[in-house]
Write a protein that holds these residues in place. Structure first.
Motif, short mmCIF file in Angstrom:
data_model
loop_
_atom_site.label_atom_id
_atom_site.label_comp_id
_atom_site.label_asym_id
_atom_site.label_seq_id
_atom_site.Cartn_x
_atom_site.Cartn_y
_atom_site.Cartn_z
N THR A 45 131.85 17.84 -17.62
CA THR A 45 130.99 17.17 -18.61
C THR A 45 130.10 18.17 -19.32
N LEU A 46 129.52 19.08 -18.56
CA LEU A 46 128.68 20.11 -19.18
C LEU A 46 129.49 21.04 -20.07
N LEU A 47 130.73 21.34 -19.69
CA LEU A 47 131.59 22.17 -20.54
C LEU A 47 131.76 21.52 -21.91
N CYS A 48 132.10 20.25 -21.94
CA CYS A 48 132.28 19.55 -23.22
C CYS A 48 130.98 19.51 -24.01
N THR A 49 129.88 19.24 -23.33
CA THR A 49 128.58 19.17 -24.00
C THR A 49 128.21 20.52 -24.60
N LEU A 50 128.42 21.58 -23.83
CA LEU A 50 128.03 22.92 -24.29
C LEU A 50 128.90 23.41 -25.44
N LEU A 51 130.13 22.97 -25.51
CA LEU A 51 130.98 23.38 -26.64
C LEU A 51 130.41 22.83 -27.95
N VAL A 52 129.97 21.58 -27.93
CA VAL A 52 129.38 21.00 -29.15
C VAL A 52 128.03 21.65 -29.42
N GLY A 98 130.79 17.13 -35.17
CA GLY A 98 131.66 15.99 -34.92
C GLY A 98 133.11 16.40 -34.79
N SER A 99 133.54 17.36 -35.61
CA SER A 99 134.92 17.85 -35.50
C SER A 99 135.15 18.57 -34.17
N VAL A 100 134.19 19.40 -33.77
CA VAL A 100 134.31 20.08 -32.47
C VAL A 100 134.33 19.05 -31.35
N GLY A 128 125.27 12.85 -26.66
CA GLY A 128 126.17 11.70 -26.69
C GLY A 128 127.57 12.05 -26.23
N VAL A 129 128.05 13.23 -26.61
CA VAL A 129 129.36 13.67 -26.14
C VAL A 129 129.37 13.79 -24.62
N GLY A 130 128.31 14.38 -24.07
CA GLY A 130 128.22 14.48 -22.62
C GLY A 130 128.20 13.12 -21.95
N LEU A 182 134.72 28.46 -17.74
CA LEU A 182 134.71 28.07 -19.15
C LEU A 182 133.35 27.48 -19.53
N MET A 183 132.77 26.72 -18.62
CA MET A 183 131.44 26.17 -18.88
C MET A 183 130.42 27.28 -19.06
N PHE A 184 130.48 28.30 -18.22
CA PHE A 184 129.56 29.43 -18.36
C PHE A 184 129.78 30.17 -19.68
N LEU A 185 131.04 30.34 -20.07
CA LEU A 185 131.32 30.98 -21.37
C LEU A 185 130.70 30.18 -22.51
N ALA A 186 130.87 28.86 -22.47
CA ALA A 186 130.35 28.02 -23.55
C ALA A 186 128.83 28.09 -23.63
N ALA A 187 128.17 28.42 -22.52
CA ALA A 187 126.71 28.52 -22.53
C ALA A 187 126.24 29.88 -23.02
N VAL A 188 126.87 30.95 -22.56
CA VAL A 188 126.31 32.29 -22.82
C VAL A 188 126.78 32.89 -24.14
#
Length: 694
Positions: A269-276, A297-299, A162-164, A323-329
């Motif tokens: 979009t993927l960066l935000c999704t992957l952070l959550v 939800g807070s994140v 949903g965030v994505g 940053l997106m790659f960091l959030a994934a790995v």
């Protein structure tokens, strides 16, 4: 206490047994717990029948050929993702497995890109797809693994997706229904975007990494970028673009600019999704129910309200991808819920994809690998493991070594000044300390995830703090690259908040053996608490007021955040009319040489308009000379004589340095006539055209 949970689900045919693996949670003092091992249990490896390998390799080449024949090369992407995911054993639910597969696939594409850059077919979909699918088939046969996927999901995945969806809604909204020329107003927001597109364009044309085609690449980008700048993100997007187009021909420059912009928006979009997702994944099986809504939800709220959207407007495209790659790995390595084979594959491909895209961020992956090896040294370590990791580190560091050995001055580059998106210090420090608190809390500090997270948080803090200290003692202030390091620190901190799930205590859960009405009542109560937790998080951290007006009837803070501002079209550049004129009318009238666009008396607008024109002509290298348009402050209307003469001095100097006759596009007819006469009087060959913006 040991809780062993295995899930098996029958599926038809050869995929008759789907295993999620064994979930092992150890919480005894002698073996501090929280370790999830995804591939230590499962079926016996299948016999390596050579006939199966031959069949798989044949199918690996047949599929790209068939897809290419019907113009659907882009379907190779989901096919590759699913095939890789089916051979991994980490990740108990489908989304987790797909993220892990995305890491492996991305690292593999960037690694094989070294081969693709040297062979004669470049980024052609059929040969690149055939090689990648063959590698997947060979890896599965060698490991003796049957393809299988965990066909399960968690309710929290709806929040993640949903965030994505929400982020994509706002990012794509001002572009939907617009023409390709109209969308250039959102592409041409910053010089950095122009530079990144020139790398992307160069890779598309030379068919591989620019640092392996330096002579040919110099036509498309300003030297020495072809040798020194990390090109992983541009290579990946160029390969994806070849699949989207179904050919190595990038087509028109305006079309390529539009597609490139959508790729960048998709990456954010993927960066935000992957952070959550990463916070949810680090929370592990103990992050359930309304605690998931509270933490994730807070994140999500912090991500939605952050100023990271400004990275798009500033054109920091490779930083977004890094940053997106960091959030994934990072979550995969910190939790390390996998066997040795999967760990080595994910660690190496993770190092490759991050360092190839943004080598500054490789240190954070290094801390995650170090933490996993320290905590799980018996399960994941060993001479072979360390040897393969060293080889992987060498592969990951190859482009950086080329940069350092060519023309890169590391010290001066590290202190480079430039436009910045300041990292939110409150978020960096506050979220970082809260994540460290969660990692050190009694419920976490002796678990495997807690100890790995401590290594990553403390290591990241030392790296960022040390870099900041060095800048203060060399140049006296925090500059361009410190803010980029701090942005990575925010990613680490937000991911670490997932560890809060085990700190928040709840009441006794209703066992599955309870009567159905009791379970439904418990589910309803948990859903209500989850809704309240999510609403509270969005109000506290994202400024959502749920229809309640602020004092003096002002709108809620949510409507003024950068993401919503982008969705309203506020990011549209001031040179949008110039870009539209170049695409729709003026470049068709220009000659074959360089193009200088003088639509304004503002030198900065002339610089950016000229840059766009050169990119449309695939001549980015000429901007080394044409950057002087920054000081050409004429074109729209007559200007004071002193300003005219200063501008003409700069213009004449540029024209004399160009190797071909340029075309000058001048907005005002009288100014165009005077410039034409002036250049002719100095015997400087140039074509001067009147190009009004009306």
């Amino acid at each position: 206490m040991i809780n062993l949970h295995a899930v098996r689900q029958p599926v038809c045919g050869r995929f008759s047994q789907l295993y999620e693996g064994a979930l092992l949670v150890v919480t005894t003092p002698s073996a501090p717990g929280g370790v999830t091992v995804g591939d230590t249990a499962g079926p016996t490896p299948v016999r390596r029948d050579p006939r199966r390998l031959v069949g798989a390799l044949a199918a690996a080449w047949l599929l790209p050929v068939l897809l290419h024949s019907v113009g659907l090369d882009v379907l190779l992407l989901p096919a590759l993702l699913l095939f890789v995911a089916s051979l991994l054993r980490t990740g108990g639910v489908l989304l987790d497995r797909l993220v892990a597969a995305g890491v492996v696939l991305t690292g593999a594409v960037l690694s094989f890109g070294l081969l693709f850059s040297l062979w004669p077919w470049g980024l052609a979909p059929v040969p690149t797809g055939g090689v990648l699918l063959s590698a997947v088939a060979l890896a599965g046969w060698t490991a003796g693994r049957e393809p299988r996927l965990p066909l399960r999901a968690r309710w929290a995945d709806l929040l993640v997706l949903g965030v994505g969806g929400l982020v994509w809604h706002y990012l794509s909204h001002p572009l939907i229904g617009k023409s390709a020329a109209d969308r250039l107003g959102y592409f041409a927001t910053a010089e950095d975007r122009f530079g990144h597109f020139s790398y992307f364009d160069g890779i598309r044309h030379v068919g591989g990494y620019a640092f392996l085609h330096q002579e040919a690449a110099r036509t498309y980008m300003m030297t020495p970028a072809e040798a020194v700048y990390p090109q992983g993100s541009h290579f990946l997007l160029a390969w994806i673009d070849a699949l989207v187009r179904g050919t190595t021909d990038p087509g028109s420059a305006v079309g390529a600019m539009n597609r490139y912009l959508f790729y960048v928006l998709a990456c954010y979009t993927l960066l935000c999704t992957l952070l959550v997702w990463g916070a949810r994944y680090l929370g592990g099986p103990r992050l359930r129910g309304w605690r998931t809504a509270a933490v994730c939800g807070s994140v999500a709220a912090l991500v939605l309200a952050s100023n990271d959207v400004d990275l798009i407007g500033h054109g920091f495209d490779s930083m977004i991808v890094g940053l997106m790659f960091l959030a994934a790995v990072l979550p995969l390595l910190i939790r390390a819920s996998m066997g040795r084979g999967d760990f080595l594959v994910i660690a190496v491909t993770g190092l490759v994809m991050v360092t190839y895209a943004y080598n500054l961020y490789g240190v954070f992956v290094g801390f995650a690998v170090l933490g996993a090896l320290l905590v799980h040294r018996r399960r994941l370590g060993g001479r072979w493991s360390y040897g393969l990791l060293v080889l992987g580190l060498g592969l990951a560091g190859l482009p950086s070594a080329v940069s350092v050995l060519s023309k890169l001055d590391v010290a001066s580059t590290a202190n480079l000044a430039g436009p910045m998106v300041g990292a939110d210090r409150v978020l960096l420090i506050g979220a970082g300390l809260l994540a460290l608190l969660a990692a050190l809390a009694p419920s976490n500090r002796r678990t495997a995830v807690g100890r790995s997270l401590q290594v990553v948080l403390l290591g990241s803090g030392l790296a960022i703090g040390g870099f900041g200290w060095w800048q203060l003692h060399t140049i006296g202030y925090y500059s361009y690259y410190f803010e980029k390091m701090a942005a990575a620190g925010i990613v680490v901190a937000l991911l670490g908040l997932g560890a809060l799930g085990s700190v928040i205590r709840t009441g006794t859960t209703v066992p599955r053996s309870s009567p159905r009405p009791a379970r439904w009542r418990a589910f309803g109560a948990d859903a209500a608490l989850s809704g309240l937790a999510l609403a509270a998080a969005l109000s506290l951290f994202a400024g959502v007021q749920w229809g309640v007006l602020t004092a003096w009837n002002k709108p809620a803070a949510w409507y003024s955040n950068p993401l919503v501002a982008w969705g309203k079209g506020d990011a549209r550049t001031d040179i949008a009319p110039m870009a539209e004129m170049l695409a729709g009318r003026d470049l068709a009238r220009a000659g074959d040489g360089p193009v200088i666009a003088l639509y304004s008396n503002d030198g900065y607008q002339n610089l950016r308009s000229t840059f766009v024109a050169e990119l449309m002509e695939h001549r980015g290298a000429e901007m080394l000379v044409l950057y002087g348009t920054l000081n050409v402050k004429l074109g729209a209307d007559p200007v004071p004589e002193a300003q005219y003469q200063e501008s003409m001095d700069k213009l004449r100097a540029m024209v004399s340095q160009l190797g071909a006759e340029p075309t000058l596009l001048v907005a005002d007819k009288n100014v165009a006539d005077r410039v034409r006469a002036d250049l002719s009087a100095h015997q400087l060959p140039a074509t001067v055209l009147h190009a009004s913006l009306g």
